[in-house]
Write a protein that holds these residues in place. Structure first.
Motif, short mmCIF file in Angstrom:
data_model
loop_
_atom_site.label_atom_id
_atom_site.label_comp_id
_atom_site.label_asym_id
_atom_site.label_seq_id
_atom_site.Cartn_x
_atom_site.Cartn_y
_atom_site.Cartn_z
N TRP A 9 0.82 -1.21 0.00
CA TRP A 9 0.00 0.00 0.00
C TRP A 9 0.85 1.26 0.00
O TRP A 9 0.56 2.22 -0.72
N ASN A 10 1.90 1.30 0.81
CA ASN A 10 2.73 2.51 0.88
C ASN A 10 3.43 2.75 -0.46
O ASN A 10 3.56 3.90 -0.90
N ALA A 11 3.92 1.69 -1.09
CA ALA A 11 4.54 1.84 -2.41
C ALA A 11 3.53 2.34 -3.43
O ALA A 11 3.84 3.18 -4.29
N MET A 171 -0.67 6.23 7.94
CA MET A 171 -0.55 5.22 6.89
C MET A 171 0.32 4.05 7.33
O MET A 171 0.03 2.89 7.03
N LEU A 172 1.39 4.34 8.07
CA LEU A 172 2.24 3.27 8.59
C LEU A 172 1.46 2.42 9.59
O LEU A 172 1.54 1.18 9.58
N SER A 173 0.71 3.07 10.47
CA SER A 173 -0.05 2.33 11.48
C SER A 173 -1.12 1.46 10.83
O SER A 173 -1.31 0.30 11.22
N SER A 177 -1.57 -2.64 10.83
CA SER A 177 -2.82 -3.26 11.23
C SER A 177 -3.31 -4.24 10.16
O SER A 177 -3.76 -5.35 10.48
N ALA A 178 -3.23 -3.84 8.90
CA ALA A 178 -3.67 -4.72 7.82
C ALA A 178 -2.77 -5.95 7.72
O ALA A 178 -3.24 -7.05 7.43
N ALA A 264 -7.33 4.41 2.40
CA ALA A 264 -7.70 5.13 1.17
C ALA A 264 -8.03 6.58 1.48
O ALA A 264 -7.65 7.50 0.73
N ALA A 265 -8.74 6.81 2.58
CA ALA A 265 -9.08 8.19 2.95
C ALA A 265 -7.84 8.98 3.33
O ALA A 265 -7.73 10.17 3.01
N GLU A 266 -6.89 8.35 4.01
CA GLU A 266 -5.68 9.04 4.45
C GLU A 266 -4.75 9.35 3.28
O GLU A 266 -4.07 10.38 3.27
#
Length: 338
Positions: A9-11, A171-173, A177-178, A264-266
């Motif tokens: 996700w971060n990438a 986003m990291l948190s 969690s995911a 997605a919101a963040e």
């Protein structure tokens, strides 16, 4: 211990924004025609590919750097990550560096080769091994009064002049969690996919007949003597085979889906870009709204890097023409972002 859950996700958040920050070239004010006088030099120095890599690194770390030097009769443009370069801000000229350093080569003992940038000059530092003396070579850059190491920063603020990472702490948190949801689903799936059986009042020899290559078989036996007969003190239960009850995968998938919605919101991404499929897919309006917010962020990023990238262009022009000042028509150029 053998399973590691990895999420991209971060990438995705970085790459999706980086692809929207596209520098098409440079134009004169009020004109739609591109400035072509430096096209040969920009191609020779790989200017646009260096800018692309610098933007990618800037979104990851907050700042990135582009250096312009002339060596061996050629102008060179080199992008540096924040892991390899830094500098000291100039208090009199906002957005400019008073001096900077860029590590060009690392060895196992640390820095092997580095370049120091000062107004109009640079110092090359080289050492062969750890503890060896530095070989110092000072030379003029051909840019009087200019430090040719230019910082690019993502969303700088007054208290964060070096910018900030596109990958925020929320986003990291959420990613962690995911990843935990993935791990729980994987552990649950091992039993859910291959039902675990158990048996009571079973000798090891009998239990071995029920073991399979994919699943485990749990046997609970009574105390037996060396002949395999139950001990007198043992209560002999009924011989029975059952299946270990396991919960559904659905709660883990629901948890992952809700985490993806928060991410997605963040990150101003649509859930579809995170690989989350809903029974009711995102509407066209929802996708357009997410893309619109991301495009606004890309435009703001372009405004933040416009000035430093023009400074790099001016440095290239000065070095290519051997001049000491930028003419008015070149100084008036604007960066044209797609």
């Amino acid at each position: 211990e053998q399973y590691a859950s990895v999420l991209g996700w971060n990438a995705t958040a970085v790459d999706t924004l980086a692809r929207r920050v596209q520098l098409d070239g440079f134009v004169r004010p009020g004109s739609v025609d591109r400035f072509t006088d430096l096209d040969a030099a920009l191609r020779r120095t790989r200017f646009f590919s260096q800018f692309k890599m610098a933007v990618q690194s800037m979104l990851i770390y907050g700042p990135a750097f582009i250096a312009t030097v002339r060596s061996g009769g050629m102008t060179k443009v080199q992008a540096f990550s924040a892991r390899d370069a830094t500098g000291i801000w100039d208090d009199e000229r906002p957005g400019q560096l008073r001096c900077g350093i860029a590590v060009q080569e690392w060895e196992h003992f640390g820095v092997k080769r580095a370049l120091l940038f000062y107004p109009g000059a640079a110092i090359q530092l080289t050492r062969r091994t750890f503890g060896a003396d530095w070989e110092v070579q000072r030379f003029r850059t051909g840019l009087p009064g200019r430090v040719s190491l230019r910082p690019l920063t993502f969303l700088p603020q007054l208290d964060k002049p070096w910018g900030q990472s596109r990958i925020t702490r929320p986003m990291l948190s959420l990613t962690r969690s995911a990843a935990r949801s993935f791990l729980r689903a994987e552990m649950n799936g091992e039993i859910y996919g291959y039902p675990q059986l158990y048996g009571t009042n079973m000798s090891p020899k009998l239990a071995a007949q029920f073991a399979s290559g994919m699943a485990k078989f749990f046997a609970v036996d009574v105390h037996r003597d060396e002949h395999g007969a139950p001990m007198p003190s043992s209560e002999v239960p009924e011989t029975k085979i059952g299946q270990v009850q396991v919960g559904s995968q659905q709660p883990h998938l629901d948890s992952l889906r809700s985490t993806a919605m928060l991410y997605a919101a963040e990150s101003h991404l649509s859930p579809d870009k995170l690989g989350v499929i809903h029974d009711n897919p995102s509407s066209t309006d929802a996708i357009d709204r997410a893309d619109g917010e991301l495009n606004d962020l890309a435009e703001e990023t372009g405004r933040d890097v416009r000035e430093p990238i023009l400074d790099v262009l001016h440095d290239v022009w000065l070095l290519e023409n051997g001049a000491v000042s930028v003419p008015d028509d070149v100084a008036a150029l604007e960066a044209d972002f797609h």
